[in-house]
Design an enzyme around this catalytic site. Structure first.
Site, PDB file in Angstrom:
ATOM      1  N   ALA A 216      35.612  35.410  48.646  1.00  0.00           N
ATOM      2  CA  ALA A 216      34.172  35.220  48.478  1.00  0.00           C
ATOM      3  C   ALA A 216      33.825  34.165  47.431  1.00  0.00           C
ATOM      4  O   ALA A 216      32.898  33.364  47.629  1.00  0.00           O
ATOM      5  CB  ALA A 216      33.513  36.550  48.131  1.00  0.00           C
TER       6      ALA A 216
ATOM      7  N   LYS B 194      46.217  43.493  55.808  1.00  0.00           N
ATOM      8  CA  LYS B 194      46.727  42.469  54.894  1.00  0.00           C
ATOM      9  C   LYS B 194      46.498  42.879  53.445  1.00  0.00           C
ATOM     10  O   LYS B 194      47.229  42.432  52.544  1.00  0.00           O
ATOM     11  CB  LYS B 194      46.088  41.111  55.212  1.00  0.00           C
ATOM     12  CG  LYS B 194      44.559  41.083  55.199  1.00  0.00           C
ATOM     13  CD  LYS B 194      43.974  40.812  53.839  1.00  0.00           C
ATOM     14  CE  LYS B 194      42.462  40.859  53.864  1.00  0.00           C
ATOM     15  NZ  LYS B 194      41.861  40.583  52.536  1.00  0.00           N
TER      16      LYS B 194
ATOM     17  N   ASN C 166      42.716  42.829  45.659  1.00  0.00           N
ATOM     18  CA  ASN C 166      43.866  43.693  45.909  1.00  0.00           C
ATOM     19  C   ASN C 166      45.125  43.149  45.241  1.00  0.00           C
ATOM     20  O   ASN C 166      45.917  43.911  44.681  1.00  0.00           O
ATOM     21  CB  ASN C 166      44.064  43.873  47.412  1.00  0.00           C
ATOM     22  CG  ASN C 166      42.923  44.650  48.030  1.00  0.00           C
ATOM     23  OD1 ASN C 166      42.856  45.858  47.941  1.00  0.00           O
ATOM     24  ND2 ASN C 166      41.983  43.935  48.659  1.00  0.00           N
TER      25      ASN C 166
ATOM     26  N   GLU D 114      39.759  47.592  48.684  1.00  0.00           N
ATOM     27  CA  GLU D 114      39.915  48.343  49.933  1.00  0.00           C
ATOM     28  C   GLU D 114      41.369  48.663  50.261  1.00  0.00           C
ATOM     29  O   GLU D 114      41.654  49.600  51.000  1.00  0.00           O
ATOM     30  CB  GLU D 114      39.289  47.572  51.100  1.00  0.00           C
ATOM     31  CG  GLU D 114      37.768  47.576  51.126  1.00  0.00           C
ATOM     32  CD  GLU D 114      37.198  48.888  51.644  1.00  0.00           C
ATOM     33  OE1 GLU D 114      37.972  49.845  51.870  1.00  0.00           O
ATOM     34  OE2 GLU D 114      35.972  48.954  51.817  1.00  0.00           O
TER      35      GLU D 114
END
Length: 336
Positions: free
Chosen positions: A143, A194, A259, A284
């Site tokens: 982002a 992923k 992540n 997530e």
């Protein structure tokens, strides 16, 4: 002439979507679940906490009101974190227009049901006695880079080719190119899984394990997430494209990937609970690791990297010991 579009969510990806859509002169309404957050954004429009230096475009209408959220919308963008998607849509589904067109940009698997985000939407909408056309947009889309208008690409996937083309046209700009793909299952699973490999990549970085180790991890990680996805009905070719290999590379190497950063902190010795408490946004990959492990067991698919991550995150396994166990598994052929 632009489309009237509603975005659900006020996070980083929702903001980036608003910027892309406004660049194409669409009329954008952004809905947030928390009135206090929305009211603050109405005043300063700044997203410095999530996207430093970025703001919500002036033309975007901000609201936390449920009634009227979808009025006139010809496309709805669901940018809600996966584990909260069901709750939000249960709250708003009674306002959904007939035969709505929805594109999800969420990445993950719902922990309680093992459903993908579009499956969650279909479940909630169907139980409400309504219908909608569903798509997903995914790819190597950090982002903060999109907010800086760095060149990027994505994939719009749907069984409804007209909807995929609509998403492609709505979001494509000179710095953001969107391709279409009929494999919604593969594109959505690639975006979810992923993040598991990115957690592991971060752990390697935290332990200073080197680039050879990371290259091996990415390669073998791609093998195991593809194996499960194909079992669930995906096209294996999808995992060699933008939503698969492309997103995997970005998430495993970018210093801005949430992540990967979580994994790096764990690799340096921090506990998961501490890392998540310090995180400004949602990682997530953590709940997705648990959900995908459950999916793999349910369908009899071997996923050793995912198993290793699960043991570290949820069973207190030492990171270095888990890596050693992974490296000393029984010998086998690469294509087995």
């Amino acid at each position: 002439m632009g489309l009237p579009i509603t975005i659900l969510g006020t996070g980083a990806m929702a903001t980036v979507c608003a910027e892309l859509l406004c660049a194409n002169d669409h009329s954008v309404r952004m809905w947030g679940a928390h009135t206090a957050t929305v009211n603050r954004l109405k005043i300063d429009r700044r997203q410095d906490r999530l996207l430093p230096g970025s703001s919500i475009p002036a033309g975007v209408k901000l609201t936390s009101e449920d009634c009227g959220v979808f009025d006139g919308a010809q496309l709805i963008v669901s940018a809600i974190p996966t584990q909260y998607t069901r709750t939000v849509w249960q709250r708003l589904v009674s306002h959904l227009p007939a035969d709505a067109r929805i594109v999800s940009v969420s990445k993950g698997v719902e922990l309680s049901t093992l459903l993908r985000p579009t499956e969650v939407l279909a479940d909630v909408i169907g139980k409400a006695g309504q219908r909608a056309s569903l798509a997903v947009m995914s790819g190597p889309n950090i982002a903060v880079e999109l907010a800086r208008k760095c060149p990027a690409m994505a994939v719009a996937a749907s069984a409804d080719s007209a909807l995929a083309c609509c998403v492609q046209k709505a979001f494509s700009t000179p710095w953001f190119r969107v391709y279409t793909n009929p494999d919604l299952i593969g594109v959505e699973l690639a975006g979810a899984m992923k993040n598991i490999i990115a957690l592991a990549a971060g752990m390697l970085d935290g332990m200073d394990s080197g680039n050879n180790a990371k290259a091996a991890l990415v390669t073998r990680g791609l093998v195991e997430i593809t194996r499960l996805a194909v079992k669930l009905g995906a096209n294996p070719a999808t995992f060699m494209g933008l939503a698969g290999l492309g997103d995997l590379i970005t998430t495993c190497v970018s210093p801005d990937g949430r992540n990967r950063r979580v994994g790096e902190a764990i690799g340096r010795g921090k506990k998961l609970e501490q890392v998540l408490a310090e995180l400004e946004s949602v990682a997530e990959g953590v709940p997705t690791t648990q959900a995908v492990r459950d999916l793999a067991h349910k369908h009899g698919v071997e996923m050793p990297i995912t198993e290793m991550l699960y043991a570290i995150l949820f069973q207190g396994q030492d990171v270095r010991r888990a890596l050693n166990q992974l490296m000393t598994r029984a010998y086998k052929g690469e294509m087995d």
